[in-house]
Design an enzyme around this catalytic site. Sequence first.
Site, PDB file in Angstrom:
ATOM      1  CD  GLU A  29      73.854  89.891  33.540  1.00 12.00           C
ATOM      2  OE1 GLU A  29      73.562  90.220  33.920  1.00 12.00           O
ATOM      3  OE2 GLU A  29      74.672  89.030  32.938  1.00 12.00           O
ATOM      4  CB  CYS A  87      73.126  98.164  34.988  1.00  9.21           C
ATOM      5  SG  CYS A  87      72.698  96.912  33.457  1.00  9.21           S
ATOM      6  CD  GLU A  95      73.821  86.490  34.152  1.00  8.07           C
ATOM      7  OE1 GLU A  95      72.555  85.037  34.210  1.00  8.07           O
ATOM      8  OE2 GLU A  95      74.893  86.663  35.174  1.00  8.07           O
ATOM      9  CG  ASN A 136      67.536  97.685  37.689  1.00  7.07           C
ATOM     10  OD1 ASN A 136      67.807  96.920  38.809  1.00  7.07           O
ATOM     11  ND2 ASN A 136      68.193  98.393  37.156  1.00  7.07           N
TER      12      ASN A 136
HETATM   13  P1  NAD Z   1      72.495  96.065  45.536  1.00  7.06           P
HETATM   14  O1  NAD Z   1      73.830  95.281  45.370  1.00  7.06           O
HETATM   15  O2  NAD Z   1      72.524  96.508  47.071  1.00  7.06           O
HETATM   16  O3  NAD Z   1      71.378  94.932  45.488  1.00  7.06           O
HETATM   17  C1  NAD Z   1      71.326  94.017  45.198  1.00  7.06           C
HETATM   18  C2  NAD Z   1      71.231  92.794  45.487  1.00  7.06           C
HETATM   19  O4  NAD Z   1      72.329  92.147  46.109  1.00  7.06           O
HETATM   20  C3  NAD Z   1      69.820  93.164  46.621  1.00  7.06           C
HETATM   21  O5  NAD Z   1      68.609  91.373  46.118  1.00  7.06           O
HETATM   22  C4  NAD Z   1      69.938  92.960  48.058  1.00  7.06           C
HETATM   23  O6  NAD Z   1      69.030  93.014  48.828  1.00  7.06           O
HETATM   24  C5  NAD Z   1      71.466  92.222  47.541  1.00  7.06           C
HETATM   25  N1  NAD Z   1      72.503  92.462  49.022  1.00  7.06           N
HETATM   26  C6  NAD Z   1      72.385  93.039  49.524  1.00  7.06           C
HETATM   27  N2  NAD Z   1      73.970  92.292  49.952  1.00  7.06           N
HETATM   28  C7  NAD Z   1      74.444  91.336  50.144  1.00  7.06           C
HETATM   29  C8  NAD Z   1      74.822  90.431  50.551  1.00  7.06           C
HETATM   30  N3  NAD Z   1      75.501  91.552  51.584  1.00  7.06           N
HETATM   31  N4  NAD Z   1      75.617  89.049  50.152  1.00  7.06           N
HETATM   32  C9  NAD Z   1      73.923  89.075  49.103  1.00  7.06           C
HETATM   33  N5  NAD Z   1      73.355  89.807  49.531  1.00  7.06           N
HETATM   34  C10 NAD Z   1      73.586  91.235  49.555  1.00  7.06           C
HETATM   35  O7  NAD Z   1      72.320  96.685  44.233  1.00  7.06           O
HETATM   36  P2  NAD Z   1      70.442  97.861  44.218  1.00  7.06           P
HETATM   37  O8  NAD Z   1      70.848  99.046  44.582  1.00  7.06           O
HETATM   38  O9  NAD Z   1      69.572  96.843  44.591  1.00  7.06           O
HETATM   39  O10 NAD Z   1      70.817  98.079  42.725  1.00  7.06           O
HETATM   40  C11 NAD Z   1      71.842  98.730  41.235  1.00  7.06           C
HETATM   41  C12 NAD Z   1      72.375  97.974  40.998  1.00  7.06           C
HETATM   42  O11 NAD Z   1      72.477  97.088  39.844  1.00  7.06           O
HETATM   43  C13 NAD Z   1      73.031  99.184  40.216  1.00  7.06           C
HETATM   44  O12 NAD Z   1      74.838  98.960  40.147  1.00  7.06           O
HETATM   45  C14 NAD Z   1      73.226  98.584  38.875  1.00  7.06           C
HETATM   46  O13 NAD Z   1      74.190  99.642  37.778  1.00  7.06           O
HETATM   47  C15 NAD Z   1      72.878  96.946  39.302  1.00  7.06           C
HETATM   48  N6  NAD Z   1      72.231  96.224  37.898  1.00  7.06           N
HETATM   49  C16 NAD Z   1      73.266  96.197  36.768  1.00  7.06           C
HETATM   50  C17 NAD Z   1      72.721  95.051  36.013  1.00  7.06           C
HETATM   51  C18 NAD Z   1      73.424  94.399  35.013  1.00  7.06           C
HETATM   52  O14 NAD Z   1      73.119  94.145  33.895  1.00  7.06           O
HETATM   53  N7  NAD Z   1      74.925  94.454  35.825  1.00  7.06           N
HETATM   54  C19 NAD Z   1      71.725  94.699  36.040  1.00  7.06           C
HETATM   55  C20 NAD Z   1      70.746  95.982  37.043  1.00  7.06           C
HETATM   56  C21 NAD Z   1      71.025  96.383  37.321  1.00  7.06           C
END
Ligand code: NAD
Length: 490
Positions: free
Chosen positions: A255, A288, A461, A157
């Site tokens: 995060e 998020c 962070e 995102n």
């Molecule tokens: P996701 O957890 O599916 O993927 C995030 C990243 O992790 C991707 O690059 C993915 O390829 C990688 N990944 C997936 N499985 C993995 C594993 N087993 N080991 C290592 N890496 C792995 O999340 P998403 O759907 O891409 O993003 C949306 C989520 O991110 C939402 O829950 C959102 O709230 C959160 N988010 C949080 C913040 C924050 O700062 N708190 C900011 C933006 C998004």
Amino acid sequence: MGKLLSVADISVSPDHYIDGQRVSSTRYFDLHSPIDQRLLGQIAEGLDEHVDQAVSAAKAAFPAWSALSAADRKVFLDRLAEEIGKRADAFCQLESNDAGVLLSRMSHGVVPRAMLNITHFAEHALSLQDRPIDTAQAHHIVRHDPAGVTAIITPWNAPLMLGTWKLGPALAAGNTVVIKPPEWAPLTMSLLADCADAAGLPPGVLNIVQGYGATTGNRLVSDPRIARISFTGSVPTAQKIAQVAGANLVPVSLELGGKSPFIVLADAHIDKAAATGALMYRNAGQVCLAGTRFLVHSSIAERFVEAMRGYADGLRIGDPREPETEIGPIIHPRQVERVSGFVDRAIADGAKLLWGGKQHPFGAQYYSPTMLTNVSQDSEIVQNEVFGPVLTLQTFETDDEAVELANGTNYGLGGVCYGDEGHATEVAKRMETGFIWVNSFGIRDLDAPFGGIKHSGIGREGGDWSFEFFCNIKDVVVPKKPFEASFSQR
Ligand code: NAD
């Protein structure tokens, strides 16, 4: 090498960037634009050997990079930020095309912030002087030592903003880095590799391995040579990463998602609260920190709903590359399904639709800004992050009730509280969250702590907190009197 992608006339490599070189793969995966589902090209899939090479390169580059002074590293990092600035338009086009982020937001907000993420932390690192602690017995010299090879994993995102938010302090602290960008939006991190090259960053200091999370990402975080894991993404992925980090005893910063409250007290300025409320649809709700659970005092609920309906109705949904567009697409067909599934199940469960609730006529991956009410606190739609343009509205009678509802989920990222400033501030202090905005939304400062509690994450962070994570804190103890070895000594 993989075939260069040409996106909006910008050439970008589909390959990894390891040890200062582009590295191809034997496997590539398709990348589609969320704007109109057109094929943007094929992206290299990171196989085990690519992750191993990247971590080896980062490990080999670490001694020299970590031995530089913060001032010397700043020279490289300022150049890296300059190179981002030179390619500002390209960064905007790439992220608008692969992630669906508004072009206007990219140019006004994201690219300047990405540059600042690098320069600000490079500057901040200059202040990490050895800290003396003088006691009767000894002089202590407390040092921030670079931790080692850092794995950075980010979601789709906000790939450029989040990637640089972690990269800036990690490199400024003296660490070397391997980034695994999000597979649905990998292009801006690839362009960042070109910037690193042009800035003359020593080979191996920054490595990028494209690929899927369950394979490439998992291999990266599992590598025993990794000293820090900085992750932003969803709760289920964080739980998997935390298990790996636990087995290897590696510090991890998480995060994660949010289901933040947006409280409107009886003494709130209704129109201002409603105008801010409509911002929760920004980036099609794929943010998020959005306040997605509206908790409104019952005495003003009707007026608030009408004011917010006015703002929601006025939102311009469409192609994120058009300057007048305010809401763009949802990243992927799977996410569209997820969003509409949440809404359909909520309605079947008795929720009342105030507006939206369906796909938007602009296109397959566009969803109308939605508001649901008549939802119970324990329902799926109130308890779970949708990560789409879907909000809920509940009412309350007393501050205590508002606080109870606000704190009544597993999440604890942020929140918004509108009301008389003193009153809203007191209510805000009672929130179980990492941060909360009073009569405002989205004010961020790179020196302020950012992060969540409960299922919204572990760690902070920003400012000194970033360096506490990316460094090993070491105490060098020099006795004041000659040391006499003795077994009876404490
Ligand atoms: P996701 O957890 O599916 O993927 C995030 C990243 O992790 C991707 O690059 C993915 O390829 C990688 N990944 C997936 N499985 C993995 C594993 N087993 N080991 C290592 N890496 C792995 O999340 P998403 O759907 O891409 O993003 C949306 C989520 O991110 C939402 O829950 C959102 O709230 C959160 N988010 C949080 C913040 C924050 O700062 N708190 C900011 C933006 C998004």
